[in-house]
Design a protein around this motif. Structure first.
Motif, short mmCIF file in Angstrom:
data_model
loop_
_atom_site.label_atom_id
_atom_site.label_comp_id
_atom_site.label_asym_id
_atom_site.label_seq_id
_atom_site.Cartn_x
_atom_site.Cartn_y
_atom_site.Cartn_z
N TYR A 7 -27.04 24.49 -50.09
CA TYR A 7 -28.03 23.94 -51.02
C TYR A 7 -29.39 24.61 -50.88
CZ TYR A 7 -24.75 20.29 -52.29
OH TYR A 7 -23.66 19.60 -52.75
N LEU A 10 -29.50 27.42 -53.01
CA LEU A 10 -29.46 27.14 -54.44
C LEU A 10 -30.74 26.51 -54.97
CD1 LEU A 10 -25.82 25.72 -54.70
CD2 LEU A 10 -26.60 28.02 -55.25
N CYS A 11 -31.64 26.16 -54.10
CA CYS A 11 -32.80 25.46 -54.64
C CYS A 11 -34.01 26.36 -54.81
CB CYS A 11 -33.10 24.18 -53.88
SG CYS A 11 -33.67 24.37 -52.22
N GLU A 13 -35.43 29.07 -57.97
CA GLU A 13 -35.12 29.55 -59.31
C GLU A 13 -34.70 31.02 -59.32
OE1 GLU A 13 -37.80 28.49 -62.36
OE2 GLU A 13 -37.23 30.14 -63.69
N LEU A 16 -31.16 31.35 -58.14
CA LEU A 16 -30.21 30.90 -59.15
C LEU A 16 -30.06 31.93 -60.26
CD1 LEU A 16 -31.10 27.10 -59.55
CD2 LEU A 16 -29.06 28.09 -58.51
N LEU A 76 -17.89 24.64 -51.35
CA LEU A 76 -19.08 24.07 -51.97
C LEU A 76 -19.77 25.07 -52.88
CD1 LEU A 76 -20.91 21.63 -52.18
CD2 LEU A 76 -22.16 22.47 -50.18
N ALA A 79 -17.69 25.68 -56.05
CA ALA A 79 -17.83 24.61 -57.04
C ALA A 79 -19.14 24.76 -57.80
CB ALA A 79 -17.78 23.25 -56.34
N ASN A 80 -20.19 25.14 -57.11
CA ASN A 80 -21.48 25.25 -57.77
C ASN A 80 -21.59 26.49 -58.63
OD1 ASN A 80 -23.55 23.02 -57.07
ND2 ASN A 80 -22.41 23.35 -55.17
N CYS A 83 -20.11 25.39 -61.74
CA CYS A 83 -21.08 24.59 -62.50
C CYS A 83 -22.07 25.50 -63.21
CB CYS A 83 -21.85 23.66 -61.57
SG CYS A 83 -20.92 22.25 -60.98
N LEU A 84 -22.55 26.48 -62.48
CA LEU A 84 -23.51 27.41 -63.07
C LEU A 84 -22.89 28.08 -64.28
CD1 LEU A 84 -26.22 28.82 -62.93
CD2 LEU A 84 -25.31 30.34 -61.17
N LEU A 87 -22.67 25.41 -67.11
CA LEU A 87 -23.88 24.74 -67.60
C LEU A 87 -25.01 25.68 -67.94
CD1 LEU A 87 -23.93 21.79 -65.03
CD2 LEU A 87 -23.04 21.76 -67.37
N ARG A 88 -24.83 26.96 -67.74
CA ARG A 88 -25.98 27.84 -67.89
C ARG A 88 -26.46 27.96 -69.31
NH1 ARG A 88 -23.46 33.60 -66.21
NH2 ARG A 88 -21.57 33.57 -67.48
N GLU A 91 -29.69 26.34 -70.11
CA GLU A 91 -30.93 26.79 -69.47
C GLU A 91 -31.42 28.09 -70.11
OE1 GLU A 91 -32.24 24.74 -67.03
OE2 GLU A 91 -33.97 25.97 -67.56
N GLN A 93 -33.71 30.21 -69.54
CA GLN A 93 -33.96 31.35 -68.67
C GLN A 93 -32.67 32.08 -68.32
OE1 GLN A 93 -37.24 32.54 -66.93
NE2 GLN A 93 -35.70 34.08 -67.38
N PHE A 94 -31.63 31.34 -68.08
CA PHE A 94 -30.34 31.96 -67.73
C PHE A 94 -29.81 32.76 -68.91
CE2 PHE A 94 -29.40 28.40 -64.45
CZ PHE A 94 -30.12 29.08 -63.50
#
Lengths: 128, 128
Positions: A7, A10-11, A13, A16, A76, A79-80, A83-84, A87-88, A91, A93-94
């Motif tokens: 995490y 991942l926190c 910007e 990411l 972990l 999985a993220n 998600c990225l 869900l990107r 966003e 910026q992505f």
DNA sequence: AACGAATATGCTGTAAATCGAATATTCGGA
DNA sequence: TCCGAATATTCGATTTACAGCATATTCGTT
């Protein structure tokens, strides 16, 4: 703690944004720097953060450093990354970064004059 | 950025421990404090962090504050709660907290003398 | 109104993260 | 061996996050 290690990666910007780009395939540091439009030392530092957190693998090719997502990310992280991937689109910026990535790769392919090793030049096309 | 908001929630050990406990069902602040064995102001502050990040809902019941996971967590949070559920057995602290939670709930149920509203007393049994 | 239990917030110090700028390193080619 | 490109690291300053401690607030009870 294993959870925290992921995490903390991942926190931020910038980190990411880097992961988002690498989901499309490997990139070298100079192209990451160009796409992200941030200073190279900053990119380098965040790449180190990702590597330390197990979220990045790098390979040296001559003077270039090729960055890619780990072949076997831990559960972990995996999985993220999914998600990225999913869900990107929410966003801006992505999405903008992905557009810029396309442009950069096009420029590289269409300007053979630029002094790039074939291995670097083909990064955008080869996702292995 | 929506991603950051969630990840910033998740990159603190205390907050992860709280989420881990709440996966089993709601708890009020004083029981969280007892289970985690950390100072109450610290618990309270981290609960605020979780609430601000959309990872927690609270409900006031008399003097007690009941904490529960959001009924409709966003997709990213939901995925990570699933990960936490799946992977927590690898983390000794998470397992120890769950044991302590059982003990605490047992103590509450077996000592009716303690002055607790029924709503609070039954939290450990009711996961709704 | 006064009190006590449960919870939240203010304050201050400290550790950690991030940044920009400058510099060091590495490596291939002239 | 010297140079330039690509990358990494150091440095100092700034911000942010977290901690402990004290205190404020809230609410039911007396």
């Amino acid at each position: 703690m294993q959870f925290l290690r992921v995490y903390q990666c991942l926190c931020d910007e910038t980190r990411l944004r880097i992961l988002n780009l690498l989901l499309e395939g490997p990139l070298c540091v100079c192209h990451l720097t160009e796409i992200l439009e941030i200073p190279q030392p900053k990119v380098s530092r965040h790449l180190k953060g990702l590597r330390d957190g197990g979220a990045l693998e790098t390979e040296r090719c001559c003077n270039w450093t090729i960055c890619r997502l780990p072949k076997t990310p831990n559960a972990l992280l995996e999985a993220n990354l999914r998600c990225l991937q999913d869900l990107r689109t929410e966003e801006p910026q992505f999405k903008a970064d992905l557009v810029k990535r396309e442009q950069t790769i096009d420029r590289i392919l269409n300007h053979p004059g630029e002094d790039l090793p074939a291995q670097i030049r083909s990064l955008g096309l080869c996702c292995s």
